[in-house]
Write an enzyme that holds these catalytic residues in place. Structure first.
Site, PDB file in Angstrom:
ATOM      1  N   LYS A 186       0.752  -1.260  -0.065  1.00 57.14           N
ATOM      2  CA  LYS A 186      -0.037  -0.025  -0.066  1.00 57.14           C
ATOM      3  C   LYS A 186       0.694   1.241  -0.062  1.00 57.14           C
ATOM      4  O   LYS A 186       0.664   2.396  -0.350  1.00 57.14           O
ATOM      5  CB  LYS A 186      -0.767  -0.004   1.424  1.00 57.14           C
ATOM      6  CG  LYS A 186      -2.053  -0.935   1.252  1.00 57.14           C
ATOM      7  CD  LYS A 186      -3.011  -0.623   2.324  1.00 57.14           C
ATOM      8  CE  LYS A 186      -3.764  -1.712   2.827  1.00 57.14           C
ATOM      9  NZ  LYS A 186      -3.144  -2.342   3.942  1.00 57.14           N
ATOM     10  N   TYR A 248      -6.896  -8.524  13.667  1.00 58.77           N
ATOM     11  CA  TYR A 248      -7.769  -9.413  13.966  1.00 58.77           C
ATOM     12  C   TYR A 248      -9.242  -9.245  13.483  1.00 58.77           C
ATOM     13  O   TYR A 248      -9.676  -8.118  14.082  1.00 58.77           O
ATOM     14  CB  TYR A 248      -7.735  -9.955  15.378  1.00 58.77           C
ATOM     15  CG  TYR A 248      -8.229 -11.349  15.420  1.00 58.77           C
ATOM     16  CD1 TYR A 248      -7.633 -12.599  14.989  1.00 58.77           C
ATOM     17  CD2 TYR A 248      -9.577 -11.509  15.821  1.00 58.77           C
ATOM     18  CE1 TYR A 248      -8.111 -13.641  15.128  1.00 58.77           C
ATOM     19  CE2 TYR A 248     -10.172 -12.732  16.095  1.00 58.77           C
ATOM     20  CZ  TYR A 248      -9.416 -13.853  15.566  1.00 58.77           C
ATOM     21  OH  TYR A 248     -10.116 -15.158  15.776  1.00 58.77           O
ATOM     22  N   PRO A 250      -7.112 -11.168  10.391  1.00 56.44           N
ATOM     23  CA  PRO A 250      -6.278 -10.339   9.131  1.00 56.44           C
ATOM     24  C   PRO A 250      -6.958 -11.165   7.821  1.00 56.44           C
ATOM     25  O   PRO A 250      -7.922 -11.907   7.680  1.00 56.44           O
ATOM     26  CB  PRO A 250      -4.961 -11.297   9.342  1.00 56.44           C
ATOM     27  CG  PRO A 250      -5.422 -12.565   9.978  1.00 56.44           C
ATOM     28  CD  PRO A 250      -6.727 -12.421  11.092  1.00 56.44           C
ATOM     29  N   HIS A 256       1.751 -11.806  10.598  1.00 55.46           N
ATOM     30  CA  HIS A 256       2.709 -10.510  10.050  1.00 55.46           C
ATOM     31  C   HIS A 256       2.165  -9.413  10.952  1.00 55.46           C
ATOM     32  O   HIS A 256       1.144  -9.281  11.632  1.00 55.46           O
ATOM     33  CB  HIS A 256       2.433 -10.382   8.659  1.00 55.46           C
ATOM     34  CG  HIS A 256       0.854 -10.055   8.308  1.00 55.46           C
ATOM     35  ND1 HIS A 256       0.056 -11.219   8.142  1.00 55.46           N
ATOM     36  CD2 HIS A 256       0.051  -8.957   8.216  1.00 55.46           C
ATOM     37  CE1 HIS A 256      -1.179 -10.895   7.865  1.00 55.46           C
ATOM     38  NE2 HIS A 256      -1.354  -9.683   8.162  1.00 55.46           N
ATOM     39  N   HIS A 258       1.860  -5.032  11.248  1.00 54.61           N
ATOM     40  CA  HIS A 258       1.980  -3.969  10.486  1.00 54.61           C
ATOM     41  C   HIS A 258       2.618  -2.744  11.339  1.00 54.61           C
ATOM     42  O   HIS A 258       2.387  -2.322  12.511  1.00 54.61           O
ATOM     43  CB  HIS A 258       0.592  -3.215  10.315  1.00 54.61           C
ATOM     44  CG  HIS A 258      -0.375  -4.384   9.692  1.00 54.61           C
ATOM     45  ND1 HIS A 258      -0.866  -4.216   8.604  1.00 54.61           N
ATOM     46  CD2 HIS A 258      -0.855  -5.716  10.261  1.00 54.61           C
ATOM     47  CE1 HIS A 258      -1.750  -5.091   8.180  1.00 54.61           C
ATOM     48  NE2 HIS A 258      -1.757  -5.920   9.111  1.00 54.61           N
TER      49      HIS A 258
HETATM   50  P1  M7G Z   1      -3.835  -8.098   6.566  1.00 58.92           P
HETATM   51  O1  M7G Z   1      -4.053  -7.743   8.139  1.00 58.92           O
HETATM   52  O2  M7G Z   1      -4.002  -9.545   6.443  1.00 58.92           O
HETATM   53  O3  M7G Z   1      -4.959  -7.852   5.681  1.00 58.92           O
HETATM   54  O4  M7G Z   1      -2.723  -7.412   6.170  1.00 58.92           O
HETATM   55  P2  M7G Z   1      -5.561  -6.300   4.920  1.00 58.92           P
HETATM   56  O5  M7G Z   1      -5.144  -6.405   3.521  1.00 58.92           O
HETATM   57  O6  M7G Z   1      -7.095  -6.543   5.042  1.00 58.92           O
HETATM   58  O7  M7G Z   1      -5.001  -5.296   5.774  1.00 58.92           O
HETATM   59  C1  M7G Z   1      -1.778  -8.002   5.144  1.00 58.92           C
HETATM   60  C2  M7G Z   1      -0.918  -6.751   4.572  1.00 58.92           C
HETATM   61  O8  M7G Z   1      -0.076  -7.377   3.583  1.00 58.92           O
HETATM   62  C3  M7G Z   1      -1.849  -5.692   4.065  1.00 58.92           C
HETATM   63  O9  M7G Z   1      -1.309  -4.293   4.678  1.00 58.92           O
HETATM   64  C4  M7G Z   1      -1.417  -5.650   2.559  1.00 58.92           C
HETATM   65  O10 M7G Z   1      -1.625  -4.196   1.847  1.00 58.92           O
HETATM   66  C5  M7G Z   1      -0.101  -6.287   2.438  1.00 58.92           C
HETATM   67  N1  M7G Z   1       0.029  -7.072   1.375  1.00 58.92           N
HETATM   68  C6  M7G Z   1      -0.841  -7.906   0.558  1.00 58.92           C
HETATM   69  N2  M7G Z   1      -0.287  -8.475  -0.484  1.00 58.92           N
HETATM   70  C7  M7G Z   1      -0.971  -9.269  -1.444  1.00 58.92           C
HETATM   71  C8  M7G Z   1       1.174  -8.000  -0.437  1.00 58.92           C
HETATM   72  C9  M7G Z   1       2.055  -8.163  -1.414  1.00 58.92           C
HETATM   73  O11 M7G Z   1       2.009  -9.030  -2.358  1.00 58.92           O
HETATM   74  N3  M7G Z   1       3.229  -7.558  -1.096  1.00 58.92           N
HETATM   75  C10 M7G Z   1       3.599  -6.711  -0.029  1.00 58.92           C
HETATM   76  N4  M7G Z   1       4.456  -6.229   0.046  1.00 58.92           N
HETATM   77  N5  M7G Z   1       2.458  -6.414   0.684  1.00 58.92           N
HETATM   78  C11 M7G Z   1       1.250  -7.043   0.679  1.00 58.92           C
END
Ligand code: M7G
Length: 316
Positions: A186, A248, A250, A256, A258
């Site tokens: 993002k 939570y 996710p 992971h 943030h």
């Molecule tokens: P989450 O809390 O599982 O879900 O966070 P959310 O997307 O609803 O917040 C996953 C985080 O990984 C998010 O902040 C996404 O923007 C980031 N993210 C997702 N993908 C698929 C990628 C990716 O391919 N590369 C990177 N660098 N970040 C990603």
């Protein structure tokens, strides 16, 4: 989400096979072939638009977002742009400023092929708060996410250096307490105001906050101290300006963390979804079974299959 952006992310997608969205031509420009089906969401305030469409008969989600104006480019922007007067009245005047192309980028994220779940994720939807006990998690949520959650292939690609290897800013390779820190997709890394990184753990057996016990404290402390230290050194952003948290539920069930700028109201940083890492550490110090047992409250969107499962179980 399984999005990609510009050159770097196009590289990531190239590691996956059978991807029609990446013909020789569209690998460089997957959006030029997009046939728009509908706009999923748009925001004049956030200056973004989420589009559902097809690239060569495959479903795709494309996100276009105007990027913030960076302080470091201000001088050049003001000097080298063309200014067209719109109106003038007393001391007030408005203009259209036509910036040179390199100062006028639109961050573009492409998810292709996109699943129905991806499309739903970006569709604006009403949401409802759900209260999940430890038992509900094991009886309702766990069976549901085991079958229905997003693929974490992109996470494994990062851990195995098959994608985004050049974006990794720190790695601790320890199999138990190690992790990889890299920019979240993002963040376009153009300005620190919306700094957003994620730490992805090497361990593959921790799905979410629910799985954490005091056994994981050294992992969590390691991520906090090395993550914060790296960000301070690399970007000059001190700990006091960082929001470090877990979601939570996710979207992706591989643990992971943030790391965002405190000044940036990142999507999902509200109290109903974000759990500060320092609180998580303290809760686990006080009670190893805290997240195993406690009632967790989180929002689910109207079209989320998990919401239906809670309704069917008479929990809503
Ligand atoms: P989450 O809390 O599982 O879900 O966070 P959310 O997307 O609803 O917040 C996953 C985080 O990984 C998010 O902040 C996404 O923007 C980031 N993210 C997702 N993908 C698929 C990628 C990716 O391919 N590369 C990177 N660098 N970040 C990603």
């Amino acid at each position: 989400m399984a999005d990609c952006e510009n050159g770097t992310e196009a590289k990531r997608l190239k590691t996956q096979s059978d991807n029609e969205c990446e013909s020789e031509h569209s690998a460089d420009n997957p959006v030029s072939d997009l046939e728009i089906t509908r706009v999923l969401r748009e925001s004049a305030r956030e200056k973004n638009i989420f589009i559902h469409g097809k690239v060569k008969h495959q479903d795709a989600v494309v996100i276009l977002e105007k990027t913030p104006i960076g302080q470091d480019t201000l001088k050049e922007l003001l000097k080298s742009s063309e200014l067209k007067l719109e109106m003038k009245n007393d001391v007030y005047s408005t203009y259209q400023l036509h910036a040179p192309a390199h100062l006028n980028q639109i961050k573009t994220t492409v998810v292709c092929p996109a699943t129905e779940k991806h499309v739903k994720k970006y569709l604006h939807q009403e949401s409802f708060l759900v209260e999940e006990s430890g038992e509900d998690y094991r009886n309702i949520t766990l069976p549901y996410i085991s079958n229905q959650s997003f693929s974490v292939q992109w996470v494994y690609n990062i851990l195995e250096k098959k994608a985004e290897a050049d974006r990794i800013i720190y790695e601790d390779p320890d199999p138990d307490t190690g992790f990889v820190l890299l920019p979240d997709f993002k963040w376009d890394q153009k300005q620190l105001e919306n700094l957003y990184l994620i730490a992805i753990v090497h361990r593959r057996d921790i799905k979410s906050l629910r799985d954490l016990t005091s056994e994981h404290l050294s992992l969590l402390r390691n991520i906090r101290s090395k993550g914060e230290d790296t960000i301070q050194k690399r970007y000059g952003v001190p700990v006091s300006k960082l929001r470090v948290y877990l979601h939570y539920q996710p979207s992706y069930y591989h643990l992971h963390i943030h790391f965002t700028s405190l000044d940036y109201e990142a999507p999902g940083c509200g109290v109903e979804r974000a759990h500060l890492l320092s609180d998580v550490i303290q809760n686990l110090q006080a009670d190893s079974g805290y997240y195993h047992d406690r009632i967790m409250t989180f929002p689910l969107r109207a079209d989320d299959g998990l919401l239906l499962k809670f309704k069917e179980a008479g929990k809503l």
